[in-house]
Design an enzyme around this catalytic site. Structure first.
Site, PDB file in Angstrom:
ATOM      1  N   ASP A 185       6.269  14.998  15.216  1.00 37.37           N
ATOM      2  CA  ASP A 185       6.153  14.987  13.733  1.00 37.37           C
ATOM      3  C   ASP A 185       4.680  14.692  13.713  1.00 37.37           C
ATOM      4  OD1 ASP A 185       6.332  15.055  11.247  1.00 37.37           O
ATOM      5  OD2 ASP A 185       6.781  13.089  10.938  1.00 37.37           O
ATOM      6  N   GLU A 229       5.168   3.239   0.099  1.00 37.28           N
ATOM      7  CA  GLU A 229       6.528   3.015   0.250  1.00 37.28           C
ATOM      8  C   GLU A 229       7.202   4.305   0.492  1.00 37.28           C
ATOM      9  OE1 GLU A 229       8.068   1.036  -3.170  1.00 37.28           O
ATOM     10  OE2 GLU A 229      10.197   0.966  -2.230  1.00 37.28           O
ATOM     11  N   GLY A 230       7.809   4.305   1.880  1.00 42.47           N
ATOM     12  CA  GLY A 230       8.374   5.394   2.361  1.00 42.47           C
ATOM     13  C   GLY A 230       9.886   5.480   2.124  1.00 42.47           C
ATOM     14  N   THR A 231      10.507   6.299   2.570  1.00 40.04           N
ATOM     15  CA  THR A 231      11.770   6.339   2.471  1.00 40.04           C
ATOM     16  C   THR A 231      12.670   5.145   3.048  1.00 40.04           C
ATOM     17  OG1 THR A 231      11.759   7.692   4.565  1.00 40.04           O
ATOM     18  CG2 THR A 231      12.340   8.948   2.798  1.00 40.04           C
ATOM     19  N   TYR A 232      12.280   4.533   4.053  1.00 38.44           N
ATOM     20  CA  TYR A 232      12.895   3.364   4.553  1.00 38.44           C
ATOM     21  C   TYR A 232      12.136   2.216   4.493  1.00 38.44           C
ATOM     22  CZ  TYR A 232      11.324   3.984   9.372  1.00 38.44           C
ATOM     23  OH  TYR A 232      10.310   3.904  10.419  1.00 38.44           O
ATOM     24  N   VAL A 266       0.810  -1.298  -0.079  1.00 35.88           N
ATOM     25  CA  VAL A 266       0.052  -0.031  -0.079  1.00 35.88           C
ATOM     26  C   VAL A 266       0.770   1.270   0.011  1.00 35.88           C
ATOM     27  CG1 VAL A 266      -2.246  -0.872   0.972  1.00 35.88           C
ATOM     28  CG2 VAL A 266      -0.418  -0.271   2.495  1.00 35.88           C
ATOM     29  N   VAL A 308       8.639  -0.460   3.270  1.00 35.81           N
ATOM     30  CA  VAL A 308       7.600  -0.376   2.270  1.00 35.81           C
ATOM     31  C   VAL A 308       6.269  -1.145   3.178  1.00 35.81           C
ATOM     32  CG1 VAL A 308       6.771  -1.987   0.270  1.00 35.81           C
ATOM     33  CG2 VAL A 308       8.961  -1.440   0.373  1.00 35.81           C
ATOM     34  N   VAL A 309       5.171  -0.705   3.051  1.00 34.10           N
ATOM     35  CA  VAL A 309       4.134  -1.066   3.963  1.00 34.10           C
ATOM     36  C   VAL A 309       3.129  -1.870   3.083  1.00 34.10           C
ATOM     37  CG1 VAL A 309       1.904  -0.168   5.468  1.00 34.10           C
ATOM     38  CG2 VAL A 309       4.045   1.139   5.029  1.00 34.10           C
TER      39      VAL A 309
END
Lengths: 295, 336
Positions: free
Chosen positions: A144, A30-33, A28, A35-36
């Site tokens: 954050d 993909e972030g910097t570090y 669903v 994958v979800v």
């Protein structure tokens, strides 16, 4: 690699097999570090999200934000904080199994077909503050907070997520980085480059989110770090020594355009739907001087 | 890499096929003394026992130098020491291995690097490597397996880090479920001394003791707050008349001692007692190698005997306590 030594099996309670325990169904995000994936806990059929962190990918090993996320979510258990169900590792990856939360506040704010009732805003704000309070009473700053990180469960519960920037308030002598919080939600002491700050920075972010919930657009959308200072103080007034003693000694307090603080009438016009009590709360949460911010 | 998967799960060293076995492990922040000796018997061969000890001292000395030169706080050092000792509960201690991954010094550097992340004092891995290589006089300009030395070393360090993460089971709080309880003894010690209104002399004495004790495996047995209280009790009992410190306030130490309420500090008394006995034993056997030795006069000015006798006397005093703990433990044991 040579033999890793006989691995004693005693004393370690072995219960189940994590890999077979969860299914990864759909990617669903993909972030910097990481994958979800969405998946299920096989035994319970419970929906979960798996955040797969690629440990081998980085120059410096396991990413700091992954460590922070695990470290703080292990500690924090609260109805308004995302639940870390499990952590497991495969050969190359670290996997965080998190509660499945399909929606976030940003999606809701952007979907103009949804009308927010004041009771909606009130309950979201209350749940956010409960979660933040739980972090703060455990001496953890989230650092954050933004609509995107406030996730909503199918039953309507709002939960704080993404503790990749969180840190504990430890030693008062320690310098903290001022380069935290997504720009639009960054408190004035951070804009001025303060190396020591408190939970007030999270409260500021909540105040700005509160304003955004009423306006349905970002309240202080600075284009860059310099512009953010200008946008923030144009809306809320430039802090002076009078309202915030010693502010001028902060590292980046210079060459400021001095804006007058907004009058109550101006705020009323900006937030036309807000009640007087809502305005009171907003004003309290967006006090410029961190010491006078309500908690 | 198939071998890697074998180390990911303790207890499943045999299987190296595609089917990766996985076992849920619950973090074990603390072990009993018996468990530690069992684990050590599996990982440290009898012939290497003495080497393990002396290597550990040298390794810690190196870590201390790195921390000093990179200006890291003490809490990072103690976390790294904890990881290093934990590592050798589950991995074989090798001295003359050709494999870079078995090098205790490199393992300790990886521990320090992980500790820097956990303790929020992050610096670049390259900085760690450079400081380490400089102190150890390692030539960085060579290349191994077509990789530059730094790159080769980095790969090894990250592989060790991966192993370490498995060993601590991703538990970055090591037994402290409540985040406000800091895991580091030095921090707790200062807080407790302040709470108990202990003067500078005793506080700094406790701090020196702490510096010795963080290097021992006690941190794998007893939670940090109980060790901190144990240290304070020992320091108060020593009643040093002469310490190389300028502070002449002599408070009534007995009164403070009586006022220490382990329950109020959330420290189970059994654990505090165990740490006291351990600390005294440590000094009875290791006093001459300890840091504390540099700060106490050689002979006790009152009795005119070696300092180590003070620890022996205290030990007899606390032996009654010990008997008591054993009774309690036995009772627990039977009940469980």
């Amino acid at each position: 690699m040579s033999v890793a030594g006989p691995q004693p099996t005693v004393q370690l309670p072995s219960v189940s097999t994590p890999l077979q325990n969860y299914s990864k169904d759909k990617k669903v995000g993909e972030g910097t570090y990481a994958v979800v994936y969405l998946g299920k806990q096989i035994t319970t059929k419970r929906n979960i999200a798996i955040k797969e962190i690629k440990t081998g990918l980085f120059k410096d090993g396991l990413d700091m934000s992954a460590i922070r996320e695990v470290k703080y979510l292990q500690e924090l258990k609260h109805p308004n904080v995302i639940e870390l169900v499990d952590v497991f590792s495969t050969t190359n990856n670290l996997n965080l199994v998190l509660e499945f939360l399909p929606c976030d506040l940003e999606m809701l704010i952007k979907d103009k077909s949804i009308v927010f009732k004041s009771s909606d805003i009130k309950s979201w704000l209350l749940m956010t503050l409960r979660g933040v309070h739980h972090c703060h009473r455990n001496f953890i700053l989230h650092r954050d907070l933004k609509p995107n990180n406030l996730l909503i469960a199918p039953d309507g519960h709002l939960k704080l997520a993404d503790f990749g920037l969180a840190r504990s308030l430890g030693n008062p002598n320690e310098n903290l980085s001022s380069n935290v919080v997504t720009r639009w939600y960054r408190a004035p002491e951070l804009l001025f480059g303060s190396r020591h700050y408190t939970g007030a920075i999270d409260i500021w972010s909540v105040g700005i989110i509160f304003a955004e919930l009423m306006l349905r657009i970002p309240y202080l959308p600075g284009k860059d770090d310099v512009d953010q200072i200008d946008v923030t103080f144009r809306a809320l007034g430039t802090p002076t020594e009078q309202i915030w003693p010693n502010v001028s000694s902060l590292p980046m307090y210079n060459a400021l355009h001095v804006y007058p603080p907004p009058s109550r009438q101006e705020l009323r016009q900006r937030f036309s739907a807000a009640t007087e009590k809502a305005l009171d709360l907003l004003i309290l949460m967006t006090q410029l001087d961190p010491k006078s911010k309500t908690n | 890499m198939s071998k890697d998967s074998t180390t990911t799960d303790n207890g499943t060293t045999k299987s190296t096929t595609i089917h990766i076995p996985s076992i849920t492990q619950i973090s074990r922040p603390f072990f009993s003394n018996k468990e530690i000796s069992f684990l050590h018997s599996q990982t440290i061969s009898d012939s290497l026992k003495l080497h393990y000890k002396s290597t550990k001292d040298q390794v810690f000395q190196l870590l201390f130098q790195i921390c000093k030169s990179m200006k890291f706080p003490l809490r990072m050092l103690s976390t790294a020491m904890n990881y290093y000792q934990r590592y050798y509960l589950f991995n074989k201690f090798e001295l003359n291995s050709n494999d870079i991954l078995d090098d205790p010094y490199l393992i300790s550097l990886s521990c320090l690097f992980l500790a820097s992340k956990v303790e929020d004092c992050i610096k670049k891995l390259k900085d760690f490597q450079q400081t380490y290589n400089k102190i150890k006089n390692i030539d960085e300009s060579i290349s191994i397996d077509n990789l530059s030395f730094l790159e080769y070393q980095r790969k090894a360090l990250l592989q060790i880090e991966c192993k370490l993460l498995q060993i601590i089971k991703f538990d970055f709080n090591l037994g402290n479920n409540h985040p406000s309880i800091k895991m580091n003894i030095d921090y707790l010690l200062i807080q407790f001394c302040k709470q108990l209104k202990i003067n500078y002399k005793i506080s700094i004495l406790s701090w020196f003791i702490q510096f010795d004790i963080i290097q021992t495996p006690l941190c794998l047995v007893i939670p940090p707050h109980c060790i901190a209280v144990g240290i304070i009790i020992v320091a108060l009992n020593l009643k040093p008349k002469e310490l190389h410190i300028e502070d002449n306030t002599d408070d009534d130490y007995d009164e403070i001692l009586n006022s220490i309420d382990c329950e109020r500090l959330n420290c189970p008394e059994v654990l505090v007692n165990e740490s006291i006995i351990y600390i005294l034993d440590y000094y009875i056997h290791q006093y001459n190698n300890s840091i504390l030795k540099n700060y106490l006069p050689e002979k006790d000015p009152i009795t005119n005997k070696d300092q180590v006798f003070n620890f022996m006397n205290l030990k007899t005093k606390f032996n009654d306590l010990q008997d008591l703990c054993y009774q309690i433990k036995e009772k627990d044991f039977i009940q469980n």
